[in-house]
Design an enzyme around this catalytic site. Structure first.
Site: not given
Length: 333
Positions: A100, A156, A159, A220, A272-273, A295
């Site tokens: 959030g 960003n 949003c 992305i 992305g990954g 991540t």
């Protein structure tokens, strides 16, 4: 690495074990530098917004001056508490999050975090957002006095836009142009437009960002997703819907980067990954000029060190003297 994305049992690492981007004696003559418009990086490895905070928490374990750049969490005009918990849940080959956009506001960044990041030698990409174009402009106004202390500003654009009943800025290319123009007109620093994969008009949005003065694209952002607890019949996220990241989204990210690179609109930061050096090579071969690690920072404490060292080893083995020689070198297309 276990069958699960997160190996919680082995996350207890000592400070002595936690080194990041250590000096690598091999490949010292390799040229790892890349350029994205006026943005010049010593190496193509960047940390993703939201996965590395502002770097302060990592300083006991990581030398945050060694990545090409550190992207801050996204900052708004005023502090935001974020979404109700649970905020994250693991999925097969991925992670769902619904934070959030929690942050302590741009004033807190300028008054505290910025100084600490600069003292640590980090090259800073400041991520900002607003509820409408006017709020983006107000945040940019606060950044004006410290613009010399940052490398670039990332917008960003995933949003929600309150002027469009909560539809994200990325959904409407004209809104992308409006926001980028509002910030570029105020700040004489490179502006990066971070685009969402959740709309079909990413090429049009990228073109509008370029027309408004953006110098690079981040591609992305996360993919919309959700998960359900079948024992309770309840969603696993407190906000129900979240953003999916991790290896599960890499094929989507590669395709988006490839399509954008074909259009030759702006230099691209691919994300992305990305979990190892092979992933980095894939993104750069399809056209990314740099990459961002997200991540993986939550999974492997020294992933950045391994990826950069392995990337240098690959280049040395293949006798590639400059990382720039890999960009866009996809064959058979």
């Amino acid at each position: 690495m276990t069958d699960r994305l997160f190996d919680w049992e082995n996350m207890d690492k000592t400070e002595e074990d936690n080194t990041f981007f250590d000096e690598d004696p091999s490949g010292s003559s390799l040229d790892m530098s890349v350029e994205l418009g006026r943005i010049k990086l010593e190496n193509p490895i960047i940390t993703c917004s939201g996965t590395f905070s502002h770097g302060e928490d990592h300083q006991p374990f990581y030398d945050i001056s060694l990545p090409g750049a550190v992207t801050t969490k996204s900052y708004s005009l005023r502090p935001i508490k974020g979404n109700p918990p649970p905020r994250v849940c693991e999925t097969p080959a991925g992670l769902l999050n619904s934070i959030g956009l929690q942050n302590d506001g741009i004033d807190a960044f300028i008054g505290s975090h910025l100084r600490q990041m600069n003292e640590a030698g980090a090259r800073i990409i400041l991520s900002i957002f607003g509820r409408d174009a006017e709020e983006f402009k107000k945040v940019a106004l606060k950044v004006l006095d410290v613009k010399s202390e940052i490398l670039a500003v990332e917008l960003n654009l995933s949003c929600p836009n309150i002027e469009r009943d909560g539809i994200s800025f990325c959904a409407i290319p004209e809104d992308v142009e409006k926001v980028v123009d509002a910030v570029v007109s105020m700040l004489d620093v490179p502006v990066i437009a971070k685009l969402s994969p959740n709309h079909d008009n990413i090429i049009q949005s990228a073109a509008m960002a370029r027309e408004a003065g953006a110098e690079a694209l981040s591609v992305i952002n996360t993919i919309i997703g959700m998960a359900v607890d079948i024992e309770t019949s309840r969603p696993l996220l407190g906000n129900v819907i979240g953003g999916l990241s991790g290896p599960a989204i890499k094929p989507v990210a590669l395709a988006k980067v490839y399509k954008l690179a074909e259009e030759d609109i702006l230099p691209i930061i691919g994300m992305g990954g990305i979990f190892d050096y092979r992933d980095v090579l894939e993104f750069m071969m399809v056209g990314a000029s740099a990459v961002s690690l997200g991540t993986v920072n939550l999974v492997d404490y020294d992933a950045g060190k391994k990826i950069l060292a392995d990337l240098k080893s690959y280049m040395a083995d293949k006798k590639i003297v400059s990382i720039k020689n890999i960009i866009g070198k996809l064959e058979g297309t």
